[in-house]
Design an enzyme around this catalytic site. Sequence first.
Site, PDB file in Angstrom:
ATOM      1  N   HIS A 117       1.259  -1.016  -0.163  1.00 21.81           N
ATOM      2  CA  HIS A 117       0.065   0.253   0.415  1.00 21.81           C
ATOM      3  C   HIS A 117       0.878   0.752  -0.036  1.00 21.81           C
ATOM      4  O   HIS A 117       2.188   0.854   0.808  1.00 21.81           O
ATOM      5  CB  HIS A 117      -0.981   0.288   1.141  1.00 21.81           C
ATOM      6  CG  HIS A 117      -1.746   1.197   1.124  1.00 21.81           C
ATOM      7  ND1 HIS A 117      -1.339   2.256   1.976  1.00 21.81           N
ATOM      8  CD2 HIS A 117      -3.315   1.101   1.273  1.00 21.81           C
ATOM      9  CE1 HIS A 117      -2.821   2.932   1.768  1.00 21.81           C
ATOM     10  NE2 HIS A 117      -3.575   2.785   1.172  1.00 21.81           N
ATOM     11  N   ARG A 170       1.002   3.655   1.911  1.00 23.29           N
ATOM     12  CA  ARG A 170       1.824   3.897   3.358  1.00 23.29           C
ATOM     13  C   ARG A 170       3.174   3.558   3.960  1.00 23.29           C
ATOM     14  O   ARG A 170       3.901   3.722   4.407  1.00 23.29           O
ATOM     15  CB  ARG A 170       0.292   4.207   4.852  1.00 23.29           C
ATOM     16  CG  ARG A 170      -0.180   4.892   4.623  1.00 23.29           C
ATOM     17  CD  ARG A 170       0.516   5.889   5.481  1.00 23.29           C
ATOM     18  NE  ARG A 170       0.285   5.708   6.650  1.00 23.29           N
ATOM     19  CZ  ARG A 170       1.066   5.733   7.240  1.00 23.29           C
ATOM     20  NH1 ARG A 170       2.473   6.254   6.745  1.00 23.29           N
ATOM     21  NH2 ARG A 170       1.450   5.647   8.878  1.00 23.29           N
ATOM     22  N   LYS A 171       3.093   2.256   2.315  1.00 26.70           N
ATOM     23  CA  LYS A 171       4.734   1.778   3.236  1.00 26.70           C
ATOM     24  C   LYS A 171       5.269   1.918   2.445  1.00 26.70           C
ATOM     25  O   LYS A 171       5.921   2.787   0.818  1.00 26.70           O
ATOM     26  CB  LYS A 171       4.040   0.079   2.703  1.00 26.70           C
ATOM     27  CG  LYS A 171       2.716  -0.176   3.173  1.00 26.70           C
ATOM     28  CD  LYS A 171       2.890  -0.449   5.174  1.00 26.70           C
ATOM     29  CE  LYS A 171       1.466  -0.907   5.572  1.00 26.70           C
ATOM     30  NZ  LYS A 171       0.433  -0.416   5.084  1.00 26.70           N
ATOM     31  N   LEU A 172       6.767   1.007   2.865  1.00 27.60           N
ATOM     32  CA  LEU A 172       8.326   1.686   1.972  1.00 27.60           C
ATOM     33  C   LEU A 172       8.108   1.496   0.560  1.00 27.60           C
ATOM     34  O   LEU A 172       7.675   2.405  -0.157  1.00 27.60           O
ATOM     35  CB  LEU A 172       9.683   1.886   2.762  1.00 27.60           C
ATOM     36  CG  LEU A 172      10.236   2.086   3.373  1.00 27.60           C
ATOM     37  CD1 LEU A 172       9.099   2.290   5.314  1.00 27.60           C
ATOM     38  CD2 LEU A 172      10.954   1.431   3.712  1.00 27.60           C
TER      39      LEU A 172
END
Length: 383
Positions: free
Chosen positions: A185, A187-189
């Site tokens: 997603h 929001r992840k790195l």
Amino acid sequence: MSLEQELTRINVMQPWLGEEEVAAVSEVLRSGWVAQGPRVAAFETAFAEAHGVAHAVALSNCTTALHLALVVAGVGPGDEVVVPSFSFVATANAPTYVGATPVFADVDPDTGNLTPATIATAVTPRTRAVIAVDQGGVPLDLLAIRAWCDPLGITVVEDAACAAGSTAHGRPVGAGAELATWSFHPRKLLTTGEGGMLTTSRADWAARARRLREHAMSVSAAERHASVLAPPESFDEVGFNYRMTDLQAAVGLVQLRRLPEMVARRRELAARYAEAVTVLPGMRLVGDPAWGTTNFQSCWLEVLPDHPLDREQMMEHLAAAGISARRGIMAAHRQPAHGERGHAPLPVTERLTDRTLVLPLFHQMSDAEHQRVCDALGTAWRP
């Protein structure tokens, strides 16, 4: 908030995407094969190699990966699955998809993760599995958890949704897991827009997960398209449509190459936050546990009782300076979807949920932006 602050707002997160991702997607579009295909296979291979795992199965998101992990592990109706309430609600939802019951356990106050001791309070004779989360990228002590669970025949699923690039006991997170799940997603790195991965040490579980993600067809899409005369397929069990596309995988391959640089930059910025917070009473910043390193997917701050502001007031203070923070990790047992389930007291979960916030942290964050956040943390003591 002034007009200048509105125009210079600092967001809590921003994905690092560039022309390499654009070029990779364009190449897939020109190829004419945009669904699950050769790029997905290449991404699986590269991800498995980077994380020291035997098998990787690309999926539509981490929630579907959690679902398939429980399916291949044989978890079903009548079983119980120990989960942290201190996690995004998907962790607690996944057991319900297979007819099992999620049972909430409390977490360690420093890391926000399950431990053997907290798991032990929630285990019953019906416990079939544990979903242990690397919360915010902070690695859990999987060796200790498996040493406790394995002799009892309890399958441990590592929910590494946030943890790509983190390490535990000198290895990439997930390397020691029988089953692990990952999120891509934004929001992840490492992001593919949406998308997920299931990794496993067992070839039979990987093979079944590959079938189940394609409606449990006996012949994969790649095999059908590679044949002029497609072989007939059969459906031996009820499957799902949990596939990743080659468009997403092409982005993922570029992102995977960026991952070490992303982790290094985030750890540099987090270290500066730690220096700033050290001289400010009433705050505690999450950090590395003794057994590993975090990627700081979420750089969360606990606002302690001796601080002049509570968590909500601190967020308002930051917002007035044009800085977007977020409330800390949710407590799933407080949500209506799971609130009626009985559970033991969860004092640490409730404390962390009520007192923590997530500070802005992203690869492209400038030194000036970072200093603005540090300054705002300091002025909370000097309104």
